[in-house]
Write an enzyme that holds these catalytic residues in place. Structure first.
Site, PDB file in Angstrom:
ATOM      1  N   TRP A  78      39.320  35.759  38.957  1.00  0.00           N
ATOM      2  CA  TRP A  78      39.280  37.079  39.551  1.00  0.00           C
ATOM      3  C   TRP A  78      39.217  36.922  41.058  1.00  0.00           C
ATOM      4  O   TRP A  78      38.757  35.906  41.579  1.00  0.00           O
ATOM      5  CB  TRP A  78      38.155  37.924  38.955  1.00  0.00           C
ATOM      6  CG  TRP A  78      36.870  37.970  39.685  1.00  0.00           C
ATOM      7  CD1 TRP A  78      35.850  37.081  39.602  1.00  0.00           C
ATOM      8  CD2 TRP A  78      36.456  39.000  40.597  1.00  0.00           C
ATOM      9  NE1 TRP A  78      34.830  37.484  40.392  1.00  0.00           N
ATOM     10  CE2 TRP A  78      35.162  38.653  41.018  1.00  0.00           C
ATOM     11  CE3 TRP A  78      37.057  40.150  41.084  1.00  0.00           C
ATOM     12  CZ2 TRP A  78      34.460  39.447  41.913  1.00  0.00           C
ATOM     13  CZ3 TRP A  78      36.346  40.928  41.971  1.00  0.00           C
ATOM     14  CH2 TRP A  78      35.079  40.578  42.369  1.00  0.00           C
ATOM     15  N   ASP A 111      36.534  29.733  37.377  1.00  0.00           N
ATOM     16  CA  ASP A 111      35.479  29.126  36.567  1.00  0.00           C
ATOM     17  C   ASP A 111      35.869  27.695  36.222  1.00  0.00           C
ATOM     18  O   ASP A 111      37.039  27.400  35.994  1.00  0.00           O
ATOM     19  CB  ASP A 111      35.268  29.927  35.275  1.00  0.00           C
ATOM     20  CG  ASP A 111      34.531  31.239  35.541  1.00  0.00           C
ATOM     21  OD1 ASP A 111      33.978  31.390  36.639  1.00  0.00           O
ATOM     22  OD2 ASP A 111      34.509  32.099  34.638  1.00  0.00           O
TER      23      ASP A 111
END
Lengths: 131, 177
Positions: free
Chosen positions: B105, B124
């Site tokens: 994101w 991540d």
């Protein structure tokens, strides 16, 4: 007037920046996506534009339709994607998407984009080989 | 023999040795050889500080200030997760044994050094059990999960071999100007 000009230049993000902010999270900063789960934005979209029923498709897929940007910003982003990533496959007589066209298309979100593609163009390649 | 005499002799010995050594060097080495060695030394010194940092992502040069192991660090303005900088990685590289998710994101943070806004990608690192050091939850520009492309709370381990969440890195994609 000076203030208005100044503030508009501050807040009007370029299509590239809107692409990075609202699309690149999944389609990746350079547009290659993560096939088959996230489609690439390279190549195929140009030839898609030669089919009239598919011109509005890019504004009707959920990611575009729901992106928190205005209709004119979305129009700019889609045209930017087409020209930036698909120049070699765009039809010679390609006319850029208009704001009116995108506004109307966007209001008709496709609940099943894959079926629409099959009906009007061709199926999306879900095989792992498309990676 | 008085003390001055000892000093004189010592200085003479040092001078004489330095003179002999430099003459020997001057005879043995060309000027070009000296320059190439000096060049190697300078290039080596310049690249040395880069060596311990694993650069797994292309980064433009951004001036940094602050402690990357603190949640207050400027790059973490929209970070939700645990900091890879505390888990054996850095703010731009995943710890060994974990894999960076290509799906992320993206938000913006202001760099206090130059006052510019930077587009930040929160990738991540996945495939290892969660690292529980340095939890960090900042919400600048965060959207609810139903806007999940702009939600920091979503786990972004898509497109990796193993989807278990380990920690998060923060990459600069560019500036907003």
């Amino acid at each position: 007037m000076a203030i208005a000009l100044f503030s508009s230049s501050v807040f009007a993000a370029s299509p590239r920046i809107n692409y990075l902010l609202y699309c690149s999270g999944c389609h990746r900063p350079t547009g290659e996506g993560n096939p088959p789960n996230v489609p690439t934005l390279h190549g195929e979209l140009g030839s898609m534009m030669s089919v009239n029923e598919m011109r509005g498709y890019l504004a009707r897929v959920p990611g575009s339709a729901h992106a928190p940007i205005t209709d004119s910003e979305l129009t700019e982003v889609l045209n930017w994607i087409l020209v930036e990533f698909n120049a070699s496959t765009l039809p010679n007589n390609f006319e850029k998407l208009s704001v009116e066209e995108v506004t109307e298309a966007r209001a008709n979100i496709l609940a099943n984009p894959n079926q629409y593609r099959i009906d009007y163009w061709k199926a999306y390649d879900f095989s792992e080989s498309s990676k | 023999m008085n003390i001055d005499n000892i000093f004189d002799k010592t200085y003479y010995w040092i001078d004489d040795n330095a003179r002999r050594t430099s003459l020997a060097l001057a005879r043995k080495l060309s000027r070009r050889s000296f320059l190439s060695r000096l060049g190697m030394f300078i290039a080596g010194a310049a690249s040395f500080p880069l060596l311990p940092v694993a650069r797994s992502f292309a980064q433009e040069s951004v001036e940094e200030v602050g402690d990357p192991q603190s949640c207050e660090y400027w790059r973490y303005c929209a970070m939700s997760g645990t900091l890879c900088a505390c888990c054996g990685g850095s703010y731009t590289s995943c710890p060994p044994g974990s894999e960076a998710s290509p799906i992320t994101w993206v938000g913006t943070c202001t760099n206090p050094v130059d006052g510019r806004d930077y587009l930040m990608s929160y990738n991540d690192c996945c495939g290892k059990a969660v690292c529980s050091r340095c939890g960090c939850h900042n919400t600048e520009g965060d959207k609810p999960v139903y806007f999940n492309s702009n939600s920091s709370t979503v786990l972004w381990c898509f497109g990796t071999e193993n989807t278990s969440y380990h920690c998060t890195v923060s990459l600069v994609l560019g500036t907003t100007d």
